[in-house]
Design an enzyme around this catalytic site. Structure first.
Site, PDB file in Angstrom:
ATOM      1  N   ASP A   1      -6.896   4.345  -4.635  1.00 55.88           N
ATOM      2  CA  ASP A   1      -7.601   4.208  -3.355  1.00 55.88           C
ATOM      3  C   ASP A   1      -8.225   5.585  -3.120  1.00 55.88           C
ATOM      4  OD1 ASP A   1      -7.912   2.334  -0.873  1.00 55.88           O
ATOM      5  OD2 ASP A   1      -7.321   4.220   0.033  1.00 55.88           O
TER       6      ASP A   1
ATOM      7  N   LYS B   1       0.873  -1.183   0.000  1.00 51.52           N
ATOM      8  CA  LYS B   1       0.000   0.000   0.000  1.00 51.52           C
ATOM      9  C   LYS B   1       0.904   1.224   0.000  1.00 51.52           C
ATOM     10  CE  LYS B   1      -4.389   1.128   0.195  1.00 51.52           C
ATOM     11  NZ  LYS B   1      -5.579   0.443  -0.355  1.00 51.52           N
TER      12      LYS B   1
HETATM   13  P1  NDP Z   1     -12.920   7.836  -2.880  1.00 54.50           P
HETATM   14  O1  NDP Z   1     -11.868   8.837  -2.651  1.00 54.50           O
HETATM   15  O2  NDP Z   1     -13.439   7.620  -4.241  1.00 54.50           O
HETATM   16  O3  NDP Z   1     -14.176   8.139  -1.930  1.00 54.50           O
HETATM   17  C1  NDP Z   1     -14.051   8.190  -0.549  1.00 54.50           C
HETATM   18  C2  NDP Z   1     -15.384   8.593   0.022  1.00 54.50           C
HETATM   19  O4  NDP Z   1     -15.322   8.492   1.445  1.00 54.50           O
HETATM   20  C3  NDP Z   1     -15.756  10.042  -0.281  1.00 54.50           C
HETATM   21  O5  NDP Z   1     -17.139  10.169  -0.317  1.00 54.50           O
HETATM   22  C4  NDP Z   1     -15.156  10.774   0.919  1.00 54.50           C
HETATM   23  O6  NDP Z   1     -15.758  12.026   1.188  1.00 54.50           O
HETATM   24  C5  NDP Z   1     -15.455   9.808   2.025  1.00 54.50           C
HETATM   25  N1  NDP Z   1     -14.465   9.968   3.106  1.00 54.50           N
HETATM   26  C6  NDP Z   1     -13.124   9.855   3.005  1.00 54.50           C
HETATM   27  N2  NDP Z   1     -12.541  10.115   4.185  1.00 54.50           N
HETATM   28  C7  NDP Z   1     -13.552  10.391   5.035  1.00 54.50           C
HETATM   29  C8  NDP Z   1     -13.611  10.726   6.402  1.00 54.50           C
HETATM   30  N3  NDP Z   1     -12.497  10.831   7.129  1.00 54.50           N
HETATM   31  N4  NDP Z   1     -14.845  10.931   6.958  1.00 54.50           N
HETATM   32  C9  NDP Z   1     -15.973  10.825   6.220  1.00 54.50           C
HETATM   33  N5  NDP Z   1     -15.981  10.506   4.910  1.00 54.50           N
HETATM   34  C10 NDP Z   1     -14.793  10.291   4.335  1.00 54.50           C
HETATM   35  O7  NDP Z   1     -12.338   6.477  -2.267  1.00 54.50           O
HETATM   36  P2  NDP Z   1     -12.805   4.989  -2.556  1.00 54.50           P
HETATM   37  O8  NDP Z   1     -14.263   4.946  -2.770  1.00 54.50           O
HETATM   38  O9  NDP Z   1     -11.905   4.424  -3.561  1.00 54.50           O
HETATM   39  O10 NDP Z   1     -12.430   4.281  -1.169  1.00 54.50           O
HETATM   40  C11 NDP Z   1     -13.337   4.214  -0.080  1.00 54.50           C
HETATM   41  C12 NDP Z   1     -12.899   3.118   0.879  1.00 54.50           C
HETATM   42  O11 NDP Z   1     -12.864   1.866   0.180  1.00 54.50           O
HETATM   43  C13 NDP Z   1     -11.503   3.281   1.490  1.00 54.50           C
HETATM   44  O12 NDP Z   1     -11.496   2.739   2.786  1.00 54.50           O
HETATM   45  C14 NDP Z   1     -10.631   2.422   0.590  1.00 54.50           C
HETATM   46  O13 NDP Z   1      -9.439   2.000   1.230  1.00 54.50           O
HETATM   47  C15 NDP Z   1     -11.574   1.259   0.334  1.00 54.50           C
HETATM   48  N6  NDP Z   1     -11.266   0.454  -0.834  1.00 54.50           N
HETATM   49  C16 NDP Z   1     -11.193   1.034  -2.081  1.00 54.50           C
HETATM   50  C17 NDP Z   1     -10.902   0.256  -3.172  1.00 54.50           C
HETATM   51  C18 NDP Z   1     -10.920   0.811  -4.554  1.00 54.50           C
HETATM   52  O14 NDP Z   1     -10.807   0.021  -5.503  1.00 54.50           O
HETATM   53  N7  NDP Z   1     -11.072   2.105  -4.760  1.00 54.50           N
HETATM   54  C19 NDP Z   1     -10.585  -1.177  -3.034  1.00 54.50           C
HETATM   55  C20 NDP Z   1     -10.790  -1.690  -1.701  1.00 54.50           C
HETATM   56  C21 NDP Z   1     -11.080  -0.887  -0.655  1.00 54.50           C
HETATM   57  P3  NDP Z   1     -14.981  13.374   0.780  1.00 54.50           P
HETATM   58  O15 NDP Z   1     -15.098  13.458  -0.701  1.00 54.50           O
HETATM   59  O16 NDP Z   1     -15.694  14.456   1.509  1.00 54.50           O
HETATM   60  O17 NDP Z   1     -13.566  13.191   1.259  1.00 54.50           O
END
Ligand code: NDP
Length: 468
Positions: free
Chosen positions: A169, A129
């Site tokens: 991510d 990571k």
């Molecule tokens: P994105 O950046 O596309 O989206 C993240 C989302 O979560 C946004 O809506 C963001 O809001 C919100 N968010 C992030 N940090 C916080 C916080 N501290 N409090 C509240 N809301 C928060 O990321 P992904 O969708 O790719 O990833 C989301 C999760 O899924 C993570 O945990 C990631 O590790 C996991 N994941 C992702 C994979 C992938 O293929 N993308 C694979 C496996 C797991 P805002 O825009 O306001 O920051």
């Protein structure tokens, strides 16, 4: 000989001593360790080779400076990282996260979890990571491009298609992967397999964008199937409104369920008529706006500023946390139980605290851990690597079908392994043991080889001394 409990606890204590202050990493360790005790009890060979202690120590931690210029010409500096945690079953594989909260502890927990997730996919990929404390929010496209170029200038020294293959991510989507890949090409020549999550125009895989969200829903679909149930008519809560959340919502609705919430870091939406995915994509993916814009355009949506979606007190069947780590603590888990939630499946990595997981288990809620339920993203990344090697692009249906099959296998592996250890409903136990066993076997085989090499070297040296 040391018994498994003593062995595991001693390693846990050592890590708490050595990695003080690394809260998220220690949380992931504390969640993992108790679940592999019974396995180690029946496999003392791994204790003899001290596999667990070897495995909890990252093979390599790379930290570097990322200088970049903003649009006003000022030089700014961020911190970059790559954790190459474990390569026993294949090249390091895991995403890059760009978010101001990124630090060593968060990336170590993510890389540690990634080892078992990748192992569960059945594909030959190790765990890694990386990322940076850079905040893409509010930055211009040009600033993001310059940051990505500077980040890759250093990262390129450590990655390669058969060494380490990063992906996206939080904060790293197709746009950022495009900039990173462009810079890698300039530095190292064309090497399609060095990153996954690439845009479709240059060697990306169909379904990669959708893979984590779709995969999450497929995992739950197979659980529901086994319980003679389905998504039809189910009310679902989702958190987040990024890549994972959007495609989880899309797939739930395709399968007949109704998703009524989504969120970002500023607040959440409750839309009792069901989230309008088309509008959500337009707001978040195309215009990169905040969720308030969704509420402005959708009369049925109620926006709750500054609140966690998990405080919502409404009846629902399934919860899919898809935002970030530790979004559900003990008290929020209690609200989920009161709301009548029967399944919690993690799209995000470690969104539930250890205590929240206990609350869910005690209430008889099915808890589907992220390392199993969100493995669809990395699984399709591995399929992207295969397509890149073959110089082929597979059809959407072919990739989607493989994703569904992989998630089905992961689900059954978790459930069967949990049953073997006497707790069929404990999918966390199943995921940890099944993920660990494969990696432990590979590591044990490696150490055998090294021992032979060492003893041969020793013999050579001995002969040399005799001759002298
Ligand atoms: P994105 O950046 O596309 O989206 C993240 C989302 O979560 C946004 O809506 C963001 O809001 C919100 N968010 C992030 N940090 C916080 C916080 N501290 N409090 C509240 N809301 C928060 O990321 P992904 O969708 O790719 O990833 C989301 C999760 O899924 C993570 O945990 C990631 O590790 C996991 N994941 C992702 C994979 C992938 O293929 N993308 C694979 C496996 C797991 P805002 O825009 O306001 O920051």
């Amino acid at each position: 000989m040391t018994n498994a409990t003593e062995y595991v606890q001693a390693i846990q204590e050592k890590l708490h001593q050595k990695d003080q202050g690394q809260e998220e990493f220690l949380q992931a360790i504390d969640e993992f360790m108790p679940t592999v005790m019974s396995f180690l009890d029946t496999h003392p060979e791994y204790i003899e080779k001290n596999i667990l202690e070897l495995l909890t120590e990252p093979e390599r931690v790379i930290q570097f400076r990322v200088p970049w210029q903003d649009d006003e010409g000022n030089w700014r500096v961020n911190r970059g990282y790559r954790i190459q945690y474990n390569s026993a079953i294949g090249p390091y594989k895991g995403g890059l996260r760009f978010h101001p909260s990124v630090n060593l502890s968060i990336l170590k927990f993510l890389a540690f979890e990634q080892i078992f997730k990748n192992s569960l996919t059945g594909l030959p990929i190790g765990g890694g990571k990386g990322g940076s404390d850079f905040d893409p929010k509010g930055k211009s496209d040009n600033e993001i491009m310059r940051f990505c170029q500077s980040f890759m200038l250093e990262l390129s020294k450590h990655i390669g298609p058969s060494i380490d293959v990063p992906a996206g991510d939080i904060g790293v989507g197709a746009r950022e992967i495009g900039y990173l890949f462009g810079e890698y090409k300039r530095l190292k020549k064309y090497d399609t397999g060095v990153l996954t999550g690439k845009p479709l125009d240059f060697w990306g895989s169909k379904i990669r964008t959708e893979a984590t969200g779709y995969g999450l829903v497929y995992y739950v679909k197979h659980l529901l199937n086994e319980e003679k149930d389905s998504f039809n008519q189910k009310t679902v809560f989702v958190s987040g409104s990024g890549n994972v959340a959007i495609y989880a919502i899309e797939k739930v609705q395709e399968l007949g369920g109704k998703v009524v919430t989504c969120s970002d870091s500023s607040g959440y939406i409750y839309d009792p008529e069901g989230i309008d995915v088309k509008l959500l994509k337009e707001v978040k993916e195309i215009n990169r706006q905040r969720l308030t814009e969704y509420a402005n355009q959708r009369p049925s949506a109620i926006y709750h500023a500054g609140e966690s979606v998990w405080t919502l007190k409404e009846k629902a069947d399934i919860a899919l946390p898809c935002a970030t780590q530790n979004e559900i603590d003990e008290s929020l888990a209690e609200i989920l139980v009161e709301n009548g939630i029967k399944i919690v499946a993690e799209g995000a990595n470690m969104p539930c605290t250890v205590k929240a997981v206990s609350v869910l288990h005690e209430a008889g809620v099915w808890y589907c851990p992220g390392k199993a339920a969100n493995a669809g993203g990395v699984a399709v990344s591995a399929l992207e690597m295969s397509q890149n090697v073959q110089r082929l692009t597979w059809e959407r249906e072919q990739v989607d079908e493989q994703l569904d099959q992989i998630m089905e296998t992961i689900y059954h592996t978790c459930r069967q392994t949990a049953a073997e250890y006497g707790d069929e409903k404990n999918l966390l136990l199943g995921a940890n043991v099944a993920g660990f066993e494969k990696v432990a076997k590979a590591m044990a085989a490696e150490s055998k080889k090294k021992k032979m090499k060492l003893s041969w070297k020793y013999c050579e040296h001995f002969v040399y001394l005799l001759e002298k």
